[in-house]
Each structure stands twice: as C-alpha cells, then as structure tokens.
Design a protein around this motif. Sequence first.
Motif, PDB file in Angstrom:
ATOM      1  N   GLU A  91     -64.950 -20.415  86.328  1.00 17.51           N
ATOM      2  CA  GLU A  91     -65.927 -21.255  85.271  1.00 17.51           C
ATOM      3  C   GLU A  91     -64.656 -21.748  84.618  1.00 17.51           C
ATOM      4  OE1 GLU A  91     -69.014 -20.012  81.774  1.00 17.51           O
ATOM      5  OE2 GLU A  91     -67.040 -18.810  81.661  1.00 17.51           O
ATOM      6  N   LYS A  99     -68.560 -26.793  80.885  1.00 14.89           N
ATOM      7  CA  LYS A  99     -68.163 -25.966  81.587  1.00 14.89           C
ATOM      8  C   LYS A  99     -68.320 -26.434  83.160  1.00 14.89           C
ATOM      9  CE  LYS A  99     -69.413 -22.441  78.231  1.00 14.89           C
ATOM     10  NZ  LYS A  99     -69.720 -21.307  77.796  1.00 14.89           N
ATOM     11  N   ARG A 101     -69.042 -24.276  86.270  1.00 15.40           N
ATOM     12  CA  ARG A 101     -68.884 -23.152  87.262  1.00 15.40           C
ATOM     13  C   ARG A 101     -69.203 -23.511  88.712  1.00 15.40           C
ATOM     14  NH1 ARG A 101     -72.884 -22.691  82.561  1.00 15.40           N
ATOM     15  NH2 ARG A 101     -71.901 -21.522  81.178  1.00 15.40           N
ATOM     16  N   LEU A 192     -70.705 -14.602  88.042  1.00 12.06           N
ATOM     17  CA  LEU A 192     -70.497 -15.830  89.028  1.00 12.06           C
ATOM     18  C   LEU A 192     -70.312 -15.250  90.744  1.00 12.06           C
ATOM     19  CD1 LEU A 192     -68.872 -18.678  87.046  1.00 12.06           C
ATOM     20  CD2 LEU A 192     -71.151 -19.008  88.210  1.00 12.06           C
TER      21      LEU A 192
END
Length: 197
Positions: A91, A99, A101, A192
């Motif tokens: 991130e 952001k 990601r 993630l």
Amino acid sequence: MHKPESSSRMLKWMVELGQFEVDYKPRTAIKVQALADFMLEFPPHHEVEQGTLVIIPSAEEVRLESQNSAPWWSLFMDGVSNGDGVGAGIELISPKAHKIRRATHLAFHATNNDAEYEALINGLKLALEMKVKNLNVFSDSMIVVYHINGGYHAKGPRTELYLKCAQRIIERFNEVRLELIPRRQNEGANKLAKLGS
C-alpha cells in the motif's frame, strides 16, 4: 516588553529580568542558513529525554535536509506464505493521502520471510515508478526491517540475495527509512497479501 500593560505575564518577566539589564529585540523569521550557522557553533551530541534517545543533527545534516525537500511517501508492505499459496501486499500512500494498492500472487514456493522481501522489493519498485524520492517503509516483519537497518545479519544464500537486491533498489532513492510496526497497524497490506496468496 516595551508595553507591559498589555500582559501581566510580560510585566512579571520584565520585573524579574529587569535587574539583569536584558534588552528584548524581536526577530523576524529564522533563515535556514542562520540555523545551520547556529548548529556549527555547537557540535552534535546526544541527549536522553524520558528514556528516548534524541539525536541533534549536525550543521551538515541540517543543510542536506533543507536541500532534500522532496515530499515523503509511505509504503506499508506485508508478505504471506500459507496453505493457499504465497502473496505480497503493498500500500503506497502519497503525501496527499492517495493510496495505490497492489496484491501479488507469487507462483513459486517461498518462506514467509521470502514473501516479506518480495513485498518490499515490489513496493520499492512501484515507488520508483511513481518517481518517489523519500520513502518511509512500514512493516511488521522484524527480520526484514532489522536486515535492512543493519541489526541482523542475513543467513542463507537466498536471504542474502533478497537483501542485496533490496539494498540496490534503496540506493536509488534520496532517503528510505524502514520502521517496524505492530501487525494491527499493517492491516491493509496484510489483507492484500492474503488476497494475493
């Protein structure tokens, strides 16, 4: 201090300091060069303040800091190796809190530490693509943070390769700071990484 009626506190200090013939002259904004000159007069030293080591920068460090005015970005990274597979999550956060990601599936067998390094390397490469110059990296992997910061020695040829690769990429930035954070502060990157696995 020339108008003591404006403040009782100022009057108190004027009375206290009056015996020493202290003359007050207001200053305008301090310039970076004045701060650098002040730092030259006093050599750098360390002070301990409530259990925290405070390092006072040298004049050269102050000059470099003023020249290095590129904004700081933040990178949160995590790697996971589990029964589902291996994944890396990153991130990247801009100074304006935008952001980026990324969840990556690693299609090879890797240990959890290898996955952490893969996340770091992928995050550093993404930051370079975004033309980032100064980067704060946050990770919950004690091994990776201490390897990069010099606290632990890399053991094993694979880990040494990951470490050297990360160090070569880090050299391309103005400055990179790695910080160990608790897992609960790294939830975004952790989710993630699990998604990638």
